[in-house]
Motif scaffolding. Structure first.
Motif, PDB file in Angstrom:
ATOM      1  N   ASP A  40       0.842  -1.195   0.000  1.00  0.00           N
ATOM      2  CA  ASP A  40       0.000   0.000   0.000  1.00  0.00           C
ATOM      3  C   ASP A  40       0.880   1.249   0.000  1.00  0.00           C
ATOM      4  N   VAL A  41       0.724   2.092  -1.030  1.00  0.00           N
ATOM      5  CA  VAL A  41       1.489   3.343  -1.125  1.00  0.00           C
ATOM      6  C   VAL A  41       0.543   4.555  -1.130  1.00  0.00           C
ATOM      7  N   THR A  42      -0.621   4.375  -0.534  1.00  0.00           N
ATOM      8  CA  THR A  42      -1.598   5.453  -0.461  1.00  0.00           C
ATOM      9  C   THR A  42      -1.044   6.606   0.376  1.00  0.00           C
ATOM     10  N   TRP A  50      -8.532   7.288  -2.904  1.00  0.00           N
ATOM     11  CA  TRP A  50      -8.497   5.868  -3.234  1.00  0.00           C
ATOM     12  C   TRP A  50      -7.150   5.257  -2.880  1.00  0.00           C
ATOM     13  N   ARG A  51      -7.191   4.038  -2.442  1.00  0.00           N
ATOM     14  CA  ARG A  51      -5.969   3.309  -2.124  1.00  0.00           C
ATOM     15  C   ARG A  51      -5.142   3.114  -3.387  1.00  0.00           C
ATOM     16  N   GLU A  52      -3.822   3.207  -3.237  1.00  0.00           N
ATOM     17  CA  GLU A  52      -2.898   2.950  -4.335  1.00  0.00           C
ATOM     18  C   GLU A  52      -1.985   1.801  -3.932  1.00  0.00           C
ATOM     19  N   LEU A  53      -1.729   0.919  -4.887  1.00  0.00           N
ATOM     20  CA  LEU A  53      -0.827  -0.212  -4.654  1.00  0.00           C
ATOM     21  C   LEU A  53       0.379  -0.092  -5.562  1.00  0.00           C
ATOM     22  N   LEU A  54       1.529  -0.494  -5.052  1.00  0.00           N
ATOM     23  CA  LEU A  54       2.773  -0.464  -5.811  1.00  0.00           C
ATOM     24  C   LEU A  54       2.818  -1.686  -6.726  1.00  0.00           C
TER      25      LEU A  54
END
Length: 137
Positions: A40-42, A50-54
């Motif tokens: 998780d790189v949110t 919104w959540r961001e994923l690497l």
């Protein structure tokens, strides 16, 4: 892809360490699962909250399990040896009309059971122990 027979999902074990794969004896039910951890790189700047994923990060793993009747075959003996010696030999999983997964696995549990008026049975669980390859059938 059309429907396939469950008995065609095979778990094979390298008996000698030189690529001599043999189906594990007595298996009646088999299963393979693939997993990938997310990173998780949110942050406060993430668009709309919104959540961001690497992408491409995280640990990948696979798990194999099977159950069947005890046959006292060469594969039974080899599986016991692998467990007690803590080895991580190569296994193959044949997924019908899909492909073959191959790579090192560690047997993480072996369970034997039986009832008074039934057959002796066993269950195996295995966890991936290195990089896996996939070959399309």
């Amino acid at each position: 892809m059309v429907a396939q027979n469950g008995k065609d999902l095979l778990i094979k074990l390298d008996l000698t360490g030189v690529g001599q794969f043999e189906t594990i004896a007595g298996l009646r039910a088999t299963r393979i699962s693939f997993n990938a951890e997310s990173v998780d790189v949110t942050s406060l700047e993430s668009q709309g909250g919104w959540r961001e994923l690497l992408a491409g990060a995280g640990v990948k793993s696979a798990a194999i399990s099977g159950s069947g009747v005890f046959k006292d075959a060469a594969t039974d003996e080899r599986a016991r040896q692998i467990f007690f010696d803590g080895e991580t030999p190569n296994f193959q999983v044949i997924i019908p009309s899909f492909g073959t997964v191959e790579g090192p696995f560690q047997i993480t549990s072996v369970e034997y059971s039986g009832s008074h008026n039934g057959e002796a049975s066993y269950e195996l669980s295995m966890a991936s122990a290195g990089a896996l390859s996939f070959t399309v059938l």
